[in-house]
Scaffold this motif. Structure first.
Motif, PDB file in Angstrom:
ATOM      1  N   LYS A 239      33.758 126.444   3.188  1.00  0.00           N
ATOM      2  CA  LYS A 239      32.703 127.373   2.789  1.00  0.00           C
ATOM      3  C   LYS A 239      33.236 128.523   1.918  1.00  0.00           C
ATOM      4  O   LYS A 239      32.661 128.811   0.876  1.00  0.00           O
ATOM      5  CB  LYS A 239      32.040 127.935   4.052  1.00  0.00           C
TER       6      LYS A 239
ATOM      7  N   ASP B 193      29.878 119.849   0.700  1.00  0.00           N
ATOM      8  CA  ASP B 193      29.609 120.936  -0.234  1.00  0.00           C
ATOM      9  C   ASP B 193      29.071 120.304  -1.518  1.00  0.00           C
ATOM     10  O   ASP B 193      29.826 119.757  -2.308  1.00  0.00           O
ATOM     11  CB  ASP B 193      30.902 121.716  -0.489  1.00  0.00           C
TER      12      ASP B 193
ATOM     13  N   ASP C  95      27.448 120.279  -5.062  1.00  0.00           N
ATOM     14  CA  ASP C  95      27.226 121.016  -6.308  1.00  0.00           C
ATOM     15  C   ASP C  95      26.129 120.318  -7.095  1.00  0.00           C
ATOM     16  O   ASP C  95      26.117 119.090  -7.182  1.00  0.00           O
ATOM     17  CB  ASP C  95      28.492 121.034  -7.170  1.00  0.00           C
TER      18      ASP C  95
ATOM     19  N   THR D  35      20.142 122.996 -11.224  1.00  0.00           N
ATOM     20  CA  THR D  35      18.697 123.087 -11.037  1.00  0.00           C
ATOM     21  C   THR D  35      17.977 122.716 -12.327  1.00  0.00           C
ATOM     22  O   THR D  35      18.593 122.579 -13.386  1.00  0.00           O
ATOM     23  CB  THR D  35      18.272 124.515 -10.644  1.00  0.00           C
TER      24      THR D  35
ATOM     25  N   LYS E  68      24.478 125.415  -8.850  1.00  0.00           N
ATOM     26  CA  LYS E  68      24.345 125.863  -7.465  1.00  0.00           C
ATOM     27  C   LYS E  68      25.152 124.954  -6.552  1.00  0.00           C
ATOM     28  O   LYS E  68      25.595 123.885  -6.953  1.00  0.00           O
ATOM     29  CB  LYS E  68      22.881 125.845  -7.036  1.00  0.00           C
ATOM     30  N   SER E  69      25.275 125.411  -5.326  1.00  0.00           N
ATOM     31  CA  SER E  69      25.988 124.651  -4.312  1.00  0.00           C
ATOM     32  C   SER E  69      25.285 124.866  -2.979  1.00  0.00           C
ATOM     33  O   SER E  69      24.871 125.984  -2.673  1.00  0.00           O
ATOM     34  CB  SER E  69      27.432 125.152  -4.228  1.00  0.00           C
ATOM     35  N   LYS E  70      25.139 123.802  -2.204  1.00  0.00           N
ATOM     36  CA  LYS E  70      24.579 123.919  -0.854  1.00  0.00           C
ATOM     37  C   LYS E  70      25.432 123.098   0.090  1.00  0.00           C
ATOM     38  O   LYS E  70      25.926 122.034  -0.265  1.00  0.00           O
ATOM     39  CB  LYS E  70      23.131 123.422  -0.804  1.00  0.00           C
TER      40      LYS E  70
ATOM     41  N   PHE F 193      25.590 120.796   3.164  1.00  0.00           N
ATOM     42  CA  PHE F 193      24.784 119.871   3.946  1.00  0.00           C
ATOM     43  C   PHE F 193      25.491 119.542   5.253  1.00  0.00           C
ATOM     44  O   PHE F 193      26.705 119.386   5.287  1.00  0.00           O
ATOM     45  CB  PHE F 193      24.598 118.553   3.183  1.00  0.00           C
TER      46      PHE F 193
ATOM     47  N   GLN G 138      23.210 124.843   5.220  1.00  0.00           N
ATOM     48  CA  GLN G 138      21.966 125.146   4.512  1.00  0.00           C
ATOM     49  C   GLN G 138      20.933 124.038   4.592  1.00  0.00           C
ATOM     50  O   GLN G 138      19.740 124.296   4.555  1.00  0.00           O
ATOM     51  CB  GLN G 138      22.289 125.483   3.057  1.00  0.00           C
ATOM     52  N   VAL G 139      21.371 122.793   4.713  1.00  0.00           N
ATOM     53  CA  VAL G 139      20.443 121.661   4.763  1.00  0.00           C
ATOM     54  C   VAL G 139      20.972 120.661   5.789  1.00  0.00           C
ATOM     55  O   VAL G 139      22.172 120.399   5.836  1.00  0.00           O
ATOM     56  CB  VAL G 139      20.328 120.952   3.390  1.00  0.00           C
TER      57      VAL G 139
ATOM     58  N   ALA H 299      18.351 119.345  -1.876  1.00  0.00           N
ATOM     59  CA  ALA H 299      19.048 120.559  -2.302  1.00  0.00           C
ATOM     60  C   ALA H 299      18.159 121.456  -3.160  1.00  0.00           C
ATOM     61  O   ALA H 299      18.266 122.670  -3.111  1.00  0.00           O
ATOM     62  CB  ALA H 299      20.316 120.202  -3.059  1.00  0.00           C
TER      63      ALA H 299
END
Length: 143
Positions: free
Chosen positions: A23, A72, A74, A77, A83-85, A87, A122-123, A142
């Motif tokens: 993270k 992680d 990437d 949008t 962006k990065s989220k 999961f 985040q997800v 995402a």
């Protein structure tokens, strides 16, 4: 290492440490976790290198066993922003018939507690077959 009151499952300190490295430092692309039957604790099974692909991540899951993982992800949008989220993936915790029933029950009952140990998810994605965690599915979740 703390035990989970409901399932008796403990989380090895390395799980949280490696997750923080993913993270904060982006040292890893993904982490696959498994529950050690002998010690009844969640441990790190595999660390994905920063340049590993999503395909590498998908190949890390055993066909007939449950696992937890973080990835992680990437992405870009529709407005062309990078962006990065992060999961959280619960792999095969509901089916198929090839997974052992006891294993599925242990993974299912320990999932929420383990996920809470990893601050920054985040997800969440539950997958019982590869198509449920395809790159397209992950990207759509995402956005």
């Amino acid at each position: 290492m703390k035990a989970n009151a409901t399932s008796g499952m403990a989380v090895h300190d390395a799980c949280k440490l490696k997750f923080l490295e993913l993270k904060a430092k982006r040292n890893y692309r993904f982490i696959v976790f498994k529950i050690e039957n002998r010690t009844h604790q969640v441990v790190v099974e595999k660390l994905g290198q920063p340049d590993d692909t999503y395909e590498d991540f998908q190949k890390s899951f055993p066909a007939n066993e449950c696992r937890y993982a973080v990835y992680d992800f990437d992405f870009t949008t529709d407005e062309n922003c990078q962006k990065s989220k992060i999961f959280f993936v619960a792999w095969q915790c509901r089916s198929p018939e090839s997974s052992k029933v006891r294993s599925k029950m242990i993974y299912a009952s320990s999932k929420d507690r383990f996920k809470r140990e990893l601050d920054g998810i985040q997800v969440e994605l539950q997958a019982t077959e590869a198509s449920e965690m395809s790159h397209d599915v992950v990207k759509s979740r995402a956005l």
